[in-house]
Design a protein around this motif. Structure first.
Motif, mmCIF file in Angstrom:
data_model
loop_
_atom_site.group_PDB
_atom_site.id
_atom_site.type_symbol
_atom_site.label_atom_id
_atom_site.label_comp_id
_atom_site.label_asym_id
_atom_site.label_seq_id
_atom_site.Cartn_x
_atom_site.Cartn_y
_atom_site.Cartn_z
ATOM 1 N N TRP A 1 11.485 -64.475 -37.431
ATOM 2 C CA TRP A 1 10.388 -62.954 -37.099
ATOM 3 C C TRP A 1 10.495 -62.304 -38.426
ATOM 4 O O TRP A 1 10.861 -62.663 -39.349
ATOM 5 C CB TRP A 1 11.336 -62.635 -35.949
ATOM 6 C CG TRP A 1 12.687 -61.822 -36.492
ATOM 7 C CD1 TRP A 1 13.367 -61.738 -37.625
ATOM 8 C CD2 TRP A 1 13.548 -61.337 -35.400
ATOM 9 N NE1 TRP A 1 14.556 -61.411 -37.412
ATOM 10 C CE2 TRP A 1 14.767 -60.987 -36.230
ATOM 11 C CE3 TRP A 1 13.436 -60.840 -33.869
ATOM 12 C CZ2 TRP A 1 15.992 -60.384 -35.461
ATOM 13 C CZ3 TRP A 1 14.495 -60.283 -33.563
ATOM 14 C CH2 TRP A 1 15.693 -60.015 -34.416
ATOM 15 N N ASN B 1 1.341 -62.918 -34.299
ATOM 16 C CA ASN B 1 -0.052 -62.691 -33.786
ATOM 17 C C ASN B 1 -0.476 -63.981 -33.790
ATOM 18 O O ASN B 1 -0.390 -64.841 -34.551
ATOM 19 C CB ASN B 1 -0.855 -61.684 -34.408
ATOM 20 C CG ASN B 1 -0.381 -60.255 -34.309
ATOM 21 O OD1 ASN B 1 0.255 -60.130 -32.921
ATOM 22 N ND2 ASN B 1 -0.864 -59.470 -35.079
ATOM 23 N N PHE C 1 5.149 -54.839 -30.954
ATOM 24 C CA PHE C 1 5.906 -55.661 -30.008
ATOM 25 C C PHE C 1 7.258 -55.137 -29.653
ATOM 26 O O PHE C 1 7.272 -54.906 -28.359
ATOM 27 C CB PHE C 1 5.948 -56.939 -30.577
ATOM 28 C CG PHE C 1 7.002 -57.887 -30.017
ATOM 29 C CD1 PHE C 1 6.822 -58.210 -28.864
ATOM 30 C CD2 PHE C 1 8.144 -58.274 -30.762
ATOM 31 C CE1 PHE C 1 8.077 -58.952 -28.114
ATOM 32 C CE2 PHE C 1 9.423 -59.107 -30.336
ATOM 33 C CZ PHE C 1 9.115 -59.471 -28.959
ATOM 34 N N PHE D 1 7.855 -65.765 -33.736
ATOM 35 C CA PHE D 1 6.897 -64.870 -33.224
ATOM 36 C C PHE D 1 6.120 -64.400 -34.114
ATOM 37 O O PHE D 1 6.290 -63.943 -35.237
ATOM 38 C CB PHE D 1 7.726 -63.361 -32.854
ATOM 39 C CG PHE D 1 8.851 -63.726 -32.051
ATOM 40 C CD1 PHE D 1 8.641 -64.135 -30.740
ATOM 41 C CD2 PHE D 1 10.448 -63.520 -32.290
ATOM 42 C CE1 PHE D 1 9.869 -64.189 -29.798
ATOM 43 C CE2 PHE D 1 11.437 -63.872 -31.516
ATOM 44 C CZ PHE D 1 11.425 -64.088 -30.172
ATOM 45 N N ARG E 1 -0.088 -61.379 -29.153
ATOM 46 C CA ARG E 1 1.371 -61.979 -29.556
ATOM 47 C C ARG E 1 1.412 -63.458 -29.176
ATOM 48 O O ARG E 1 1.015 -63.848 -27.815
ATOM 49 C CB ARG E 1 2.307 -61.252 -28.826
ATOM 50 C CG ARG E 1 2.354 -59.644 -29.292
ATOM 51 C CD ARG E 1 2.588 -59.513 -30.763
ATOM 52 N NE ARG E 1 3.891 -60.123 -31.370
ATOM 53 C CZ ARG E 1 3.903 -60.309 -32.478
ATOM 54 N NH1 ARG E 1 3.276 -59.912 -33.617
ATOM 55 N NH2 ARG E 1 5.273 -60.540 -32.904
ATOM 56 N N PHE F 1 5.090 -56.778 -35.663
ATOM 57 C CA PHE F 1 6.441 -57.023 -34.866
ATOM 58 C C PHE F 1 6.871 -55.691 -34.314
ATOM 59 O O PHE F 1 7.512 -55.741 -33.125
ATOM 60 C CB PHE F 1 7.247 -57.746 -35.789
ATOM 61 C CG PHE F 1 8.584 -58.125 -35.020
ATOM 62 C CD1 PHE F 1 8.814 -59.363 -34.550
ATOM 63 C CD2 PHE F 1 9.514 -57.087 -34.954
ATOM 64 C CE1 PHE F 1 9.805 -59.432 -33.595
ATOM 65 C CE2 PHE F 1 11.091 -57.662 -34.503
ATOM 66 C CZ PHE F 1 10.948 -58.733 -34.046
ATOM 67 N N GLU G 1 4.126 -62.435 -40.727
ATOM 68 C CA GLU G 1 3.899 -63.410 -39.641
ATOM 69 C C GLU G 1 3.048 -64.982 -40.050
ATOM 70 O O GLU G 1 3.162 -65.787 -39.692
ATOM 71 C CB GLU G 1 3.433 -62.933 -38.301
ATOM 72 C CG GLU G 1 4.419 -61.590 -38.064
ATOM 73 C CD GLU G 1 4.013 -61.011 -36.327
ATOM 74 O OE1 GLU G 1 4.917 -60.498 -36.032
ATOM 75 O OE2 GLU G 1 3.075 -61.324 -36.287
#
Length: 389
Positions: A217, A276, A227, A274, A184, A224, A258
């Protein structure tokens, strides 16, 4: 920022030179297209069936100069021979099949029979089939799906010679072993922010004037949700609920995946987000002048390192072949394949990450049992309650 041994390192030096990546592709969980994954034409010979790094390494300036790498070479492993049924959970946009093709070229008597599934779909299929599953190996991009299968008692304990090269946190109870990691990270626009503007703890983001007002996000995205699951396990349900609500109140912008978050940061549509780690690399590979870099938080859910991995099914009649196949996934050549085609973190020492990324040892991920990332249902319920889903 300090690593796990207390050494300090720069939080913003990671994408230097990445813009030259050109043809190198990235992999993730989204099914987005990837770059050319064909073998190099100028590699070493593969006489007598031995594998050369250049037959596995991705192309482009990003990977130039990668030589004298460590780890166990394919030529030092027992040969692969026979039919092996492999359920692919995710498959990295076809790259898993590309690697299987390379192994098939080395071993003419090896016949991998691959079946493609989504990560959760693959795990649920094996659980539904139970002891009658024809699969010998479950190779998935997500630790949660592997742990779900292991939790049903359907995986065999991997021998020590298989898991020994991999850090212990990436082979919990030896029921599966990590093959490639993803960290992350916090992509940020370098024209809007500096690395020092990014809080060192993800829990501080809602109160940060620098980042909270322009952040993106992807709540529907599996990475996510893993996470948030990690946050729930580390911080507790109440603190996670509050964090989600505060981020919603701050106006976090929602995207479908993402890669789009990272692109929006590069475009200046967002100041930060946010994602990877490899999505920022993918943006930089196609847009070398993009004002984009990465920061990493420390010791919290925002620093989670998830992993793709492989498990041998306990009902398999091909245990020896299956274990040997997993050893091949951890060979120097296969680890170089993951590092240079998918920009993933190698799981064995001696194979460095690409793009100036910090090594896993330099990062400070939370101490969390990755097998618990399979506990996704409470996370989904919490996200729905808050209105994120």
């Amino acid at each position: 920022m300090t690593d796990r041994d207390g050494r300090s390192f720069d939080r913003r030096r990671f994408l230097a030179g990445v813009g030259a990546a050109g043809a190198a592709g990235l992999a993730g969980c989204s099914g987005l297209p990837f770059g050319d994954s064909s073998p190099s034409d100028d590699g070493e010979s593969t006489e007598n069936g031995s594998a050369a790094f250049d037959e596995f390494r991705g192309s482009g300036p990003l990977v130039e100069g990668r030589s004298d790498l460590g780890g166990t070479r394919i030529e030092d492993l027992p040969e692969l021979s026979g039919e092996l049924v492999i359920y692919l959970g995710g498959g990295e946009g076809g790259l898993y099949r590309d690697l299987l093709d390379r192994l098939r070229q080395i071993y003419p008597d090896f016949e991998p029979v691959a079946r493609d599934y989504g990560t959760a779909e693959g795990a649920n299929t094996i659980i539904s089939e139970s002891e009658a599953s024809p699969a010998d190996v479950f190779w998935s991009v997500d630790a949660g799906s592997l742990s779900a299968v292991a939790g049903e008692g359907l995986t065999a304990q991997l021998p020590s010679e298989v898991v020994e090269p991999v850090p212990s946190e990436f082979h919990p109870d030896d029921q599966w072993v990590g093959t490639a990691g993803r960290a992350r990270a916090v992509p940020y626009n370098t024209e809007k922010l500096s690395a020092d503007d990014v809080p060192d703890s993800v829990m501080d983001f809602p109160d940060s004037e620098a980042v909270a007002s322009s952040i993106g996000w992807a709540p529907t995205y599996g990475a996510f949700q893993a996470f948030v699951t990690a946050m729930r396990l580390i911080e507790g349900e109440d603190a996670t609920r509050q964090w989600l609500r505060e981020m919603v109140d701050a106006g976090a912008s929602q995207y479908n995946n993402e890669f789009l978050v990272s692109n929006a940061v590069a475009d200046g549509e967002l100041d930060t987000g946010f994602a990877n780690h490899y999505y920022a690399l993918r943006v930089q590979a196609s847009r070398p002048d993009a004002p984009l870099d990465l920061a990493f938080t420390s010791g919290d859910a925002g620093a989670l390192i998830n992993t793709a991995g492989a498990a041998v099914l306990s009902a398999s009649d091909n245990g020896d072949l299956a274990n040997n196949f997993v050893r091949h996934l951890l060979s120097s050549e296969a680890q170089e394949f993951f590092a240079t085609h998918t920009y993933a973190y190698p799981m064995v020492s001696g194979i460095p990450p690409v793009g100036g990324l910090p090594t896993i040892d330099e990062l400070n991920p939370p101490e969390i049992d990755l097998s618990k990332l399979s506990e996704i249902q409470p996370t989904l319920e919490l996200m729905r309650e808050v209105g994120v889903l």
